[in-house]
Scaffold this motif. Structure first.
Motif, short mmCIF file in Angstrom:
data_model
loop_
_atom_site.label_atom_id
_atom_site.label_comp_id
_atom_site.label_asym_id
_atom_site.label_seq_id
_atom_site.Cartn_x
_atom_site.Cartn_y
_atom_site.Cartn_z
N ARG A 13 0.79 -1.12 -0.09
CA ARG A 13 0.02 -0.01 -0.01
C ARG A 13 1.00 1.20 0.01
N TYR A 14 0.53 2.16 -0.97
CA TYR A 14 1.22 3.48 -1.01
C TYR A 14 0.16 4.61 -0.89
N TYR A 15 0.70 5.52 -0.07
CA TYR A 15 -0.51 6.98 -0.01
C TYR A 15 0.41 7.86 0.03
N VAL A 16 0.12 9.00 -0.66
CA VAL A 16 0.77 10.24 -0.54
C VAL A 16 -0.39 11.16 -0.62
N GLY A 17 -0.20 12.31 0.27
CA GLY A 17 -1.43 13.35 0.23
C GLY A 17 -1.13 14.44 1.19
N LEU A 27 -3.29 10.39 -3.72
CA LEU A 27 -2.93 9.40 -4.35
C LEU A 27 -2.78 8.21 -3.66
N GLU A 28 -3.60 6.96 -3.90
CA GLU A 28 -3.15 5.91 -3.01
C GLU A 28 -3.46 4.53 -3.97
N PHE A 29 -2.57 3.70 -3.81
CA PHE A 29 -2.79 2.35 -4.45
C PHE A 29 -2.43 1.14 -3.47
N GLU A 30 -3.06 0.02 -3.80
CA GLU A 30 -2.81 -0.99 -2.99
C GLU A 30 -2.87 -2.14 -3.75
N PHE A 31 -1.81 -3.18 -3.46
CA PHE A 31 -2.16 -4.52 -4.08
C PHE A 31 -2.36 -5.22 -3.04
N PRO A 33 -3.83 -9.19 -1.27
CA PRO A 33 -3.47 -10.60 -1.07
C PRO A 33 -4.00 -11.35 -2.30
N ASP A 34 -5.44 -10.87 -2.65
CA ASP A 34 -6.23 -11.82 -3.41
C ASP A 34 -6.07 -11.31 -5.03
N GLY A 35 -4.96 -10.53 -5.26
CA GLY A 35 -4.61 -10.00 -6.58
C GLY A 35 -5.28 -8.82 -7.04
N LYS A 36 -6.15 -8.27 -6.00
CA LYS A 36 -6.81 -6.72 -6.56
C LYS A 36 -6.02 -5.77 -6.40
N LEU A 37 -6.09 -5.04 -7.38
CA LEU A 37 -5.23 -3.66 -7.15
C LEU A 37 -6.20 -2.52 -7.09
N ARG A 38 -6.18 -1.72 -6.12
CA ARG A 38 -6.95 -0.50 -5.98
C ARG A 38 -6.40 0.57 -5.92
N TYR A 39 -7.01 1.60 -6.78
CA TYR A 39 -6.31 2.91 -7.00
C TYR A 39 -7.18 3.77 -6.58
N ALA A 40 -6.78 5.02 -6.07
CA ALA A 40 -7.75 6.35 -5.92
C ALA A 40 -6.77 7.60 -5.84
N LEU A 93 4.24 3.98 2.91
CA LEU A 93 4.58 2.84 2.17
C LEU A 93 4.53 1.74 3.11
N GLU A 94 3.76 0.71 2.83
CA GLU A 94 3.37 -0.61 3.85
C GLU A 94 3.37 -1.69 2.61
N ILE A 95 4.42 -2.49 3.38
CA ILE A 95 4.83 -3.73 2.41
C ILE A 95 4.66 -5.05 3.40
#
Length: 153
Positions: A13-17, A27-31, A33-40, A93-95
């Motif tokens: 997960r990455y976030y900048v704001g 701006l935020e995005f996240e991969f 575990p189920d393969g879903k990519l979320r973007y905002a 940034l969270e990994i």
């Protein structure tokens, strides 16, 4: 967390704001575990609206995201000497990579001049370039999936 695209668990997960005169812009995005990519992407500049996209990516895409992170060696870094978030904004940034879980928080980085002026220029440079690579990767995935259809006349 489920396993997908490799033998080990993976989450990103990455976030900048910041919060300013146009409200909370980020701006935020996240991969996931189920393969879903979320973007905002939220910008209220000139009355823009929030953009939200969700797609499922293949195991090969998840492996590539993992490869980018592993190649950067960011998991060896420590954000203790990085600039703290301020009125200009913050980055997170969270990994999760296998049994390792890291979470970085720092101020928004305007350019490499900010990186050089920090108390940990080498570590922050690794973070900076990793974020650039990840943003390019995510933007390309989003733009490939959501092609704008030309207007037919």
């Amino acid at each position: 967390m489920a396993r997908r695209g490799g033998d080990e668990e993976f989450y990103l997960r990455y976030y900048v704001g910041h919060k300013g005169k146009f409200g909370h812009e980020f701006l935020e995005f996240e991969f996931r575990p189920d393969g879903k990519l979320r973007y905002a992407n939220n910008s209220n500049y000139k009355n823009d609206t929030m953009i939200r996209k969700e797609i499922f990516v293949s195991p090969a895409v998840v492996r590539e995201a993992r490869r980018i992170i592993e190649a950067s060696e960011v998991m060896k870094e420590d954000d203790r000497n990085w600039p703290v978030p301020n009125h200009i904004g913050r980055q997170e940034l969270e990994i999760v990579l296998g049994n390792e879980h890291i979470s970085f928080t720092t101020a928004k980085i305007g350019s490499l001049v900010d990186v050089q002026a920090s108390r940990d220029p080498e570590g922050l440079r690794i973070f900076y370039y990793l974020v650039q690579d990840l943003k390019c990767f995510v933007f390309s995935l989003i733009s490939l999936h959501f092609k704008i259809k030309p207007i037919q006349s």
